[in-house]
Every structure is written in C-alpha cells, then in structure tokens.
Design a protein around this motif. Structure first.
Motif, PDB file in Angstrom:
ATOM      1  N   ALA A 279       0.958  -1.104  -0.043  1.00 29.45           N
ATOM      2  CA  ALA A 279      -0.012  -0.072   0.058  1.00 29.45           C
ATOM      3  C   ALA A 279       0.733   1.205  -0.109  1.00 29.45           C
ATOM      4  CB  ALA A 279      -0.919   0.008   1.185  1.00 29.45           C
ATOM      5  N   ASP A 280       2.124   1.010   0.406  1.00 29.09           N
ATOM      6  CA  ASP A 280       2.995   2.282   0.306  1.00 29.09           C
ATOM      7  C   ASP A 280       3.437   2.779  -1.150  1.00 29.09           C
ATOM      8  OD1 ASP A 280       4.570  -0.201  -0.139  1.00 29.09           O
ATOM      9  OD2 ASP A 280       6.060   0.957  -0.423  1.00 29.09           O
ATOM     10  N   LEU A 281       3.461   2.039  -2.145  1.00 31.92           N
ATOM     11  CA  LEU A 281       3.738   2.346  -3.519  1.00 31.92           C
ATOM     12  C   LEU A 281       3.022   3.523  -4.266  1.00 31.92           C
ATOM     13  CD1 LEU A 281       4.463  -1.359  -5.238  1.00 31.92           C
ATOM     14  CD2 LEU A 281       5.995   0.700  -4.300  1.00 31.92           C
ATOM     15  N   PRO A 282       1.551   3.508  -3.949  1.00 30.53           N
ATOM     16  CA  PRO A 282       0.880   4.773  -4.505  1.00 30.53           C
ATOM     17  C   PRO A 282       1.096   6.029  -3.717  1.00 30.53           C
ATOM     18  CG  PRO A 282      -0.548   2.779  -4.065  1.00 30.53           C
ATOM     19  CD  PRO A 282       0.954   2.562  -3.494  1.00 30.53           C
ATOM     20  N   GLU A 283       1.604   5.783  -2.692  1.00 25.52           N
ATOM     21  CA  GLU A 283       2.043   7.069  -1.826  1.00 25.52           C
ATOM     22  C   GLU A 283       3.274   7.650  -2.473  1.00 25.52           C
ATOM     23  OE1 GLU A 283       2.073   5.810   2.228  1.00 25.52           O
ATOM     24  OE2 GLU A 283      -0.362   5.431   2.102  1.00 25.52           O
ATOM     25  N   GLU A 298      11.259   1.178 -14.411  1.00 28.33           N
ATOM     26  CA  GLU A 298      12.355   0.468 -14.241  1.00 28.33           C
ATOM     27  C   GLU A 298      12.379   0.426 -12.600  1.00 28.33           C
ATOM     28  OE1 GLU A 298      13.420  -1.680 -16.451  1.00 28.33           O
ATOM     29  OE2 GLU A 298      12.419  -0.529 -17.879  1.00 28.33           O
ATOM     30  N   ALA A 299      12.170   1.378 -11.891  1.00 26.41           N
ATOM     31  CA  ALA A 299      12.067   1.216 -10.524  1.00 26.41           C
ATOM     32  C   ALA A 299      10.725   0.437  -9.908  1.00 26.41           C
ATOM     33  CB  ALA A 299      12.004   2.676  -9.844  1.00 26.41           C
ATOM     34  N   LEU A 300       9.705   0.692 -10.648  1.00 28.94           N
ATOM     35  CA  LEU A 300       8.615  -0.028 -10.214  1.00 28.94           C
ATOM     36  C   LEU A 300       8.297  -1.475 -10.161  1.00 28.94           C
ATOM     37  CD1 LEU A 300       5.705   0.284  -8.627  1.00 28.94           C
ATOM     38  CD2 LEU A 300       4.736   0.701 -11.001  1.00 28.94           C
ATOM     39  N   LEU A 301       8.511  -1.859 -11.628  1.00 32.26           N
ATOM     40  CA  LEU A 301       8.200  -3.314 -11.891  1.00 32.26           C
ATOM     41  C   LEU A 301       9.141  -4.250 -11.143  1.00 32.26           C
ATOM     42  CD1 LEU A 301       8.083  -3.132 -15.904  1.00 32.26           C
ATOM     43  CD2 LEU A 301       6.127  -2.971 -13.993  1.00 32.26           C
ATOM     44  N   PRO A 302      10.415  -4.240 -10.744  1.00 33.61           N
ATOM     45  CA  PRO A 302      11.110  -5.252  -9.973  1.00 33.61           C
ATOM     46  C   PRO A 302      10.379  -5.426  -8.533  1.00 33.61           C
ATOM     47  CG  PRO A 302      12.809  -3.927 -11.013  1.00 33.61           C
ATOM     48  CD  PRO A 302      11.270  -3.065 -11.187  1.00 33.61           C
ATOM     49  N   GLN A 303       9.889  -4.259  -8.198  1.00 38.21           N
ATOM     50  CA  GLN A 303       8.948  -4.443  -6.961  1.00 38.21           C
ATOM     51  C   GLN A 303       7.736  -5.228  -6.826  1.00 38.21           C
ATOM     52  OE1 GLN A 303       9.274  -0.827  -4.257  1.00 38.21           O
ATOM     53  NE2 GLN A 303      10.225   0.178  -6.084  1.00 38.21           N
ATOM     54  N   VAL A 304       7.038  -4.778  -7.895  1.00 34.15           N
ATOM     55  CA  VAL A 304       5.937  -5.456  -8.147  1.00 34.15           C
ATOM     56  C   VAL A 304       6.123  -7.077  -8.291  1.00 34.15           C
ATOM     57  CG1 VAL A 304       4.120  -5.929 -10.098  1.00 34.15           C
ATOM     58  CG2 VAL A 304       4.774  -3.527  -9.182  1.00 34.15           C
ATOM     59  N   ALA A 305       7.153  -7.431  -9.207  1.00 29.67           N
ATOM     60  CA  ALA A 305       7.380  -8.578  -9.612  1.00 29.67           C
ATOM     61  C   ALA A 305       7.754  -9.339  -8.314  1.00 29.67           C
ATOM     62  CB  ALA A 305       8.573  -8.765 -10.540  1.00 29.67           C
TER      63      ALA A 305
END
Length: 411
Positions: A279-283, A298-305
């Motif tokens: 829930a921290d990502l949209p913030e 490139e910063a977001l997708l590894p965390q999602v994966a």
C-alpha cells in the motif's frame, strides 16, 4: 433489401471467384463463405493446388487413415469453399474461368502486379467487360510504388512494416508475431473493402478495383505505437510484454506459472497494491500516477514482480478479480481452445467429410442474431468442385437462355 429473417447467411447469393492462395486472400474468402457467399477456389493442377496443402504435417487423414491433401495450415483458411482444378495457361480452363467471372460478384487474386494480364483475367480486362464486378488485388507492396514487383510474404511484411521492431524482449532480436498476422489482417481489410465496394455496387451498379498490400495493411495496424512515433518523433522500443503507455501492464511470474496484470488507471493501481501488500507504492510520488509510473517503470516493476512471486496463479486471479483489477492467465493453446469459455462460444467447430473422419477447425467469432455464420462445408480436397462448377455454370446459362426466350415470346 434482404429480409431480416433470412437465415441463409448475410451474403447468400453472392458469388466469389477466388484466385488467391496461401493466407491473406484465403482468409478473406473464408470469411465471405462463412457469411453465406458461394466461393469457387481455383487451384493449379500443375502445382498440386494451393501451396499450403503441402505445408505439413499435420494433415487430416483420408478414409484409409493416410495423410490427405488437407494440411492443418490449408484447413485454417479454406473451409466453406469449392475447389476447382484449372490451369490458367490452358485455353479451355481459362474459358471456364471467364464464364465464371461473368457470373461472379467478386474476384480476388494475389498474383504479382500484372501477372494476370497475359491470361485476360486482370482487373482492367474483367472490370471493363463486367462493370459491376468488384475486383480485389492483394500483393506484397501494392500495384504502385518502387517495390511493386517485389514478392510479399508475411514475414517480409512484418519486417518491412515495423511490427518486428516492437516485438520481443528489450535486449533480444526483432521478433515476428507467432502467427501470420500480417496476412490475416490483410485478409480482414480485404473483406471490409469488398463489402464496402459491394454496398457501392448495389447502390450505383458500379464495381471497382481494390488495391491492397500486405505492407500497407501491416503499417495501418501499428495503431498507437505508430501514432506515438508520429506525435513525438521518438521511435518506439521493444518492451517484451510491457505496454508503451500503461504501467503496470505486463506478464508476471507467480509461484506456479504466469499471469497478466493490466492496471488501466490510478484507482486500480491502489487496489492492486493493496492486494500485493504494498500500500506504500501509490503514496510514492514516482508511482502515484500513470505518467509518473511510465517515467519510473524500471524502479517499479521489480518491486511488483517480487511481491507477486509469493502468490499462486489462482490466488492472484481470485484476489485481483475480487478487487476489480484486470487480471488473467497465460494459457497454452490447448488450455485456451479446450476452456469452458471456448466451448460456450464455439471457438472450434467439427466439420463432417464424405468417406473420411471429421475435421476440427477454428470457428468464426461473429455472432449474428438474424443471419448466423455458416460452418457447413469442410475444407475441400483438391479439385473436388470442378464438375460442380461446370454443372452450376450450365444451369445458370440455361436459365438465362430460357429467360431470354421467354422475354422474346412476350414481346
């Protein structure tokens, strides 16, 4: 105007002279046949017919269990037609085709530009003789332009038209689409063009020539990536399964397979992150909006994966569906075609054959409430409709003679 209660097919009574082969033209004429048209497919006896008859295995078995001349490739785009063995270099066969052209509403061919002139079956000759004729020519690069005489195959069209530069892993080579999509989409455009020309013919009596190129059609369906370039001047890049304008929109590994995540807006992203426990990502300002997520892909997708990899496919699909976030599995072809949804929608159909086992082919996706598509004729064996064409032409000509004689008697 056709009665809305007609169940013979929306194009019932339409006659098509099909001089095409391989995939683009046959895709078009199969669609016309599904919609009720009578399609006479002309095949050269010197070559054994359409090239794709030999593009196997696999082949459908004949009545003795041996391979027939029906390759799976040929069957994919030739159901609903009647095969006529005719050699254009043979005067008798050519005369037969000229008689058929006089009865046809549509002629479709995919010879090299100018290739039919020596036989008198080119568009200029036939359209002059039959002003109401709709004549569609399919070629690699079209009837005009510096490349008009170059051969055209699906792979070449995908390469020349740009789609291969977008397909594949970012660090991999250009990659073609897994099926002959340039041919198939060209066949779709041909169908639309023919139907539009028939509408004009029915309103005015005027036929016309349709000039359609594989490469033109392929460039037309670059869609958003083509217009992205035209708008920005920046060449699009290969992103694998990623989307050029939406993040996250990709294929991700679950603990036991792969799933598709298609987050289409910011509210969906909030619900998606709630499911994966982030829930921290949209913030984070880098990820709060889709434009920001595009910049910081490139910063977001590894965390999602990493977060998704802890869940099973079933848990991801159930959890995101409950939150109304678009999600789905990556099915194999057997899983897709044997799914409950495929069965409910007749994605495949079984066609009976005389003296041979039935064949299973892909169904037409159109669901017309008053004029449903037809799946009544299997892909034809080579030349099996030759005698039927001669009989049909004789009946039409006899009917015309009788009508003319009767008209004379009335006068």
């Amino acid at each position: 105007m056709m009665d809305a209660s007609d169940t013979k097919g929306a194009l019932s009574g339409l006659v098509v002279l099909d001089l095409s082969r391989i995939l683009a033209g046959p895709t078009c004429t199969q669609l016309l046949a599904d919609l009720g048209a009578t399609v006479w497919k002309i095949e050269n006896p010197k070559t054994g017919g359409d090239d794709t008859r030999a593009w196997g295995p696999p082949y459908a078995p004949d009545g003795d269990g041996n391979d027939s001349d029906l390759s799976a490739y040929f069957m994919s785009s030739n159901r609903g037609k009647r095969s006529v063995a005719a050699d254009l270099a043979n005067p008798a066969d050519r005369a037969l085709l000229e008689r058929l052209a006089a009865r046809a509403d549509v002629v479709i061919e995919n010879f090299k530009p100018g290739g039919l002139e020596q036989y008198g079956l080119d568009h200029a000759t036939l359209c002059a003789r039959h002003p109401g004729l709709v004549y569609c020519s399919i070629s690699g690069f079209g009837q005009t332009g510096p490349n008009r005489n170059k051969p055209g195959y699906d792979l070449m069209a995908q390469g020349y038209g740009g789609i291969m530069s977008l397909t594949g892993a970012p660090d991999g080579p250009p990659m073609k689409v897994g099926v002959g999509i340039a041919d198939v989409m060209c066949g779709m455009y041909a169908t639309i063009g023919i139907l539009a020309a028939l509408r004009h013919r029915d309103a005015t009596g005027e036929g016309q020539h349709i000039d359609l190129a594989l490469v033109d059609a392929q460039m037309a369906w670059l869609i958003n990536e083509g217009v992205n370039f035209l708008t920005s001047g920046t060449p699009p890049q290969r992103r694998g399964n990623g989307h050029p304008n939406i993040v996250p929109y990709d294929v991700f590994a679950a603990s036991d397979g792969h799933v598709i995540i298609a987050v289409g807006n910011d509210s969906q992203f909030v619900r998606f992150c709630d499911f994966i426990g982030r829930a921290d990502l949209p913030e984070d300002p880098r990820f709060a909006t889709n434009p920001a997520r595009l910049i910081h892909r490139e910063a977001l997708l590894p965390q999602v994966a990493t977060a998704l990899g802890r869940f099973s496919m079933a848990d991801i699909i159930a959890g995101l569906e409950a939150r109304k976030v678009p999600v789905g599995p990556v099915n194999t072809i057997p899983q897709a075609l044997d799914s409950d949804q495929a069965h409910a929608r007749d994605a495949t159909v079984e066609l009976a054959r005389d003296n041979a086992p039935p064949v299973r082919v892909l169904g037409n996706p159109l669901k017309l409430s008053r004029t449903p598509v037809r799946h009544d004729l299997p892909p034809p064996s080579f030349g099996e409709g030759t005698n039927a064409l001669k009989e049909w032409l004789g009946e039409r000509e006899n009917a015309d003679t009788a009508h003319t004689d009767e008209h004379k008697r009335v006068d």
